[in-house]
Design a protein around this motif. Structure first.
Motif, PDB file in Angstrom:
ATOM      1  N   ASP A  15       0.830  -1.207   0.000  1.00  0.00           N
ATOM      2  CA  ASP A  15       0.000   0.000   0.000  1.00  0.00           C
ATOM      3  C   ASP A  15       0.864   1.256   0.000  1.00  0.00           C
ATOM      4  OD1 ASP A  15      -2.288  -1.565   0.010  1.00  0.00           O
ATOM      5  OD2 ASP A  15      -2.677  -1.302   2.158  1.00  0.00           O
ATOM      6  N   ALA A  16       1.920   1.268   0.821  1.00  0.00           N
ATOM      7  CA  ALA A  16       2.803   2.436   0.900  1.00  0.00           C
ATOM      8  C   ALA A  16       3.491   2.688  -0.440  1.00  0.00           C
ATOM      9  CB  ALA A  16       3.838   2.249   2.007  1.00  0.00           C
ATOM     10  N   MET A  17       3.934   1.624  -1.115  1.00  0.00           N
ATOM     11  CA  MET A  17       4.581   1.793  -2.417  1.00  0.00           C
ATOM     12  C   MET A  17       3.603   2.317  -3.459  1.00  0.00           C
ATOM     13  SD  MET A  17       7.349  -1.275  -2.800  1.00  0.00           S
ATOM     14  CE  MET A  17       6.523  -2.589  -1.930  1.00  0.00           C
ATOM     15  N   ALA A  18       2.310   2.026  -3.265  1.00  0.00           N
ATOM     16  CA  ALA A  18       1.278   2.512  -4.187  1.00  0.00           C
ATOM     17  C   ALA A  18       0.842   3.932  -3.840  1.00  0.00           C
ATOM     18  CB  ALA A  18       0.076   1.572  -4.159  1.00  0.00           C
ATOM     19  N   GLY A  19       1.453   4.515  -2.794  1.00  0.00           N
ATOM     20  CA  GLY A  19       1.145   5.891  -2.429  1.00  0.00           C
ATOM     21  C   GLY A  19      -0.010   6.047  -1.461  1.00  0.00           C
ATOM     22  N   LYS A  20      -0.507   4.945  -0.895  1.00  0.00           N
ATOM     23  CA  LYS A  20      -1.612   5.021   0.060  1.00  0.00           C
ATOM     24  C   LYS A  20      -1.081   5.382   1.441  1.00  0.00           C
ATOM     25  CE  LYS A  20      -4.299   1.564  -2.415  1.00  0.00           C
ATOM     26  NZ  LYS A  20      -4.816   0.193  -2.371  1.00  0.00           N
ATOM     27  N   ASP A  21      -1.903   6.076   2.225  1.00  0.00           N
ATOM     28  CA  ASP A  21      -1.523   6.447   3.585  1.00  0.00           C
ATOM     29  C   ASP A  21      -1.644   5.219   4.480  1.00  0.00           C
ATOM     30  OD1 ASP A  21      -0.936   7.674   5.982  1.00  0.00           O
ATOM     31  OD2 ASP A  21      -2.837   8.750   6.104  1.00  0.00           O
ATOM     32  N   THR A  22      -0.527   4.827   5.077  1.00  0.00           N
ATOM     33  CA  THR A  22      -0.513   3.655   5.955  1.00  0.00           C
ATOM     34  C   THR A  22      -0.183   4.029   7.393  1.00  0.00           C
ATOM     35  OG1 THR A  22       1.829   3.195   5.563  1.00  0.00           O
ATOM     36  CG2 THR A  22       0.240   2.178   4.045  1.00  0.00           C
ATOM     37  N   GLY A  23       0.084   5.297   7.638  1.00  0.00           N
ATOM     38  CA  GLY A  23       0.469   5.720   8.968  1.00  0.00           C
ATOM     39  C   GLY A  23       1.936   5.478   9.269  1.00  0.00           C
ATOM     40  N   ARG A  24       2.670   4.972   8.291  1.00  0.00           N
ATOM     41  CA  ARG A  24       4.112   4.732   8.430  1.00  0.00           C
ATOM     42  C   ARG A  24       4.838   5.561   7.388  1.00  0.00           C
ATOM     43  NH1 ARG A  24       4.253  -1.612   8.141  1.00  0.00           N
ATOM     44  NH2 ARG A  24       5.834  -1.045   6.662  1.00  0.00           N
ATOM     45  N   VAL A  32      10.561   4.594  -4.747  1.00  0.00           N
ATOM     46  CA  VAL A  32      10.167   3.402  -5.515  1.00  0.00           C
ATOM     47  C   VAL A  32      11.144   3.183  -6.665  1.00  0.00           C
ATOM     48  CG1 VAL A  32       8.373   2.383  -6.980  1.00  0.00           C
ATOM     49  CG2 VAL A  32       7.729   3.547  -4.856  1.00  0.00           C
ATOM     50  N   ALA A  33      11.523   4.268  -7.349  1.00  0.00           N
ATOM     51  CA  ALA A  33      12.489   4.164  -8.451  1.00  0.00           C
ATOM     52  C   ALA A  33      13.836   3.669  -7.938  1.00  0.00           C
ATOM     53  CB  ALA A  33      12.644   5.513  -9.145  1.00  0.00           C
ATOM     54  N   ASP A  34      14.264   4.148  -6.771  1.00  0.00           N
ATOM     55  CA  ASP A  34      15.528   3.687  -6.181  1.00  0.00           C
ATOM     56  C   ASP A  34      15.479   2.198  -5.873  1.00  0.00           C
ATOM     57  OD1 ASP A  34      16.541   6.260  -6.329  1.00  0.00           O
ATOM     58  OD2 ASP A  34      16.280   6.686  -4.179  1.00  0.00           O
ATOM     59  N   MET A  35      14.343   1.723  -5.349  1.00  0.00           N
ATOM     60  CA  MET A  35      14.199   0.298  -5.060  1.00  0.00           C
ATOM     61  C   MET A  35      14.282  -0.514  -6.349  1.00  0.00           C
ATOM     62  SD  MET A  35      11.041  -2.044  -3.740  1.00  0.00           S
ATOM     63  CE  MET A  35      10.218  -1.602  -5.238  1.00  0.00           C
ATOM     64  N   HIS A  36      13.570  -0.070  -7.391  1.00  0.00           N
ATOM     65  CA  HIS A  36      13.602  -0.784  -8.670  1.00  0.00           C
ATOM     66  C   HIS A  36      15.023  -0.810  -9.240  1.00  0.00           C
ATOM     67  CE1 HIS A  36       9.363  -1.649  -9.336  1.00  0.00           C
ATOM     68  NE2 HIS A  36       9.084  -0.458  -8.836  1.00  0.00           N
TER      69      HIS A  36
END
Length: 138
Positions: A15-24, A32-36
């Protein structure tokens, strides 16, 4: 010897990688680009060394179906599963000289860029792949 390196995360990570608010700590587009970029370089190095057999990322847990049986009746449950905090996020199959080498390969995953502390939810297991039932030892 072949080993499977299993990488874990959580639905919150997806969810966080998709830009959703997770509270973290969130994932920016740059994170995300750095991870890829890290994963592409990691996989390329394993390919060039001849140790990479296969690797795949897995879809988010919301796209999962769990099959089971209760009282002799089959059932199917769609994910995600509240009782499961961690999920298999992806895997690598490597062929290398030893369990220690497979462990060293998996340890490098800890260098993957991650907002916050990756130790909160992410870890990897390394398991030898058996060629036959005789290798199981029972």
């Amino acid at each position: 010897m072949k080993y499977m390196i299993l990488s874990y995360g959580s639905q919150q990570d997806y969810d966080a990688m998709a830009g959703k608010d997770t509270g973290r700590s969130g994932w920016s587009g740059e994170a995300v680009a750095d991870m890829h970029q890290f994963m592409e370089a990691f996989n390329k190095e394993l390919e060039e060394s001849g140790e990479l057999v296969e690797t795949r990322a897995l879809a988010a847990p919301v796209h999962t179906r769990r099959l089971g049986s209760r009282g002799g009746e089959a059932f199917v449950t769609d994910g995600p599963y509240a009782e499961t905090q961690e999920v298999l996020a992806g895997y690598w199959i490597v062929e290398c000289e030893s369990f220690d080498r497979a462990t060293a390969i998996a340890a490098r995953l800890g260098q993957c860029p991650y907002p916050g502390d990756p130790g909160d939810t992410m870890y990897a297991d390394i398991r030898p792949i058996m060629d036959s039932s005789a290798d199981l030892g029972f």
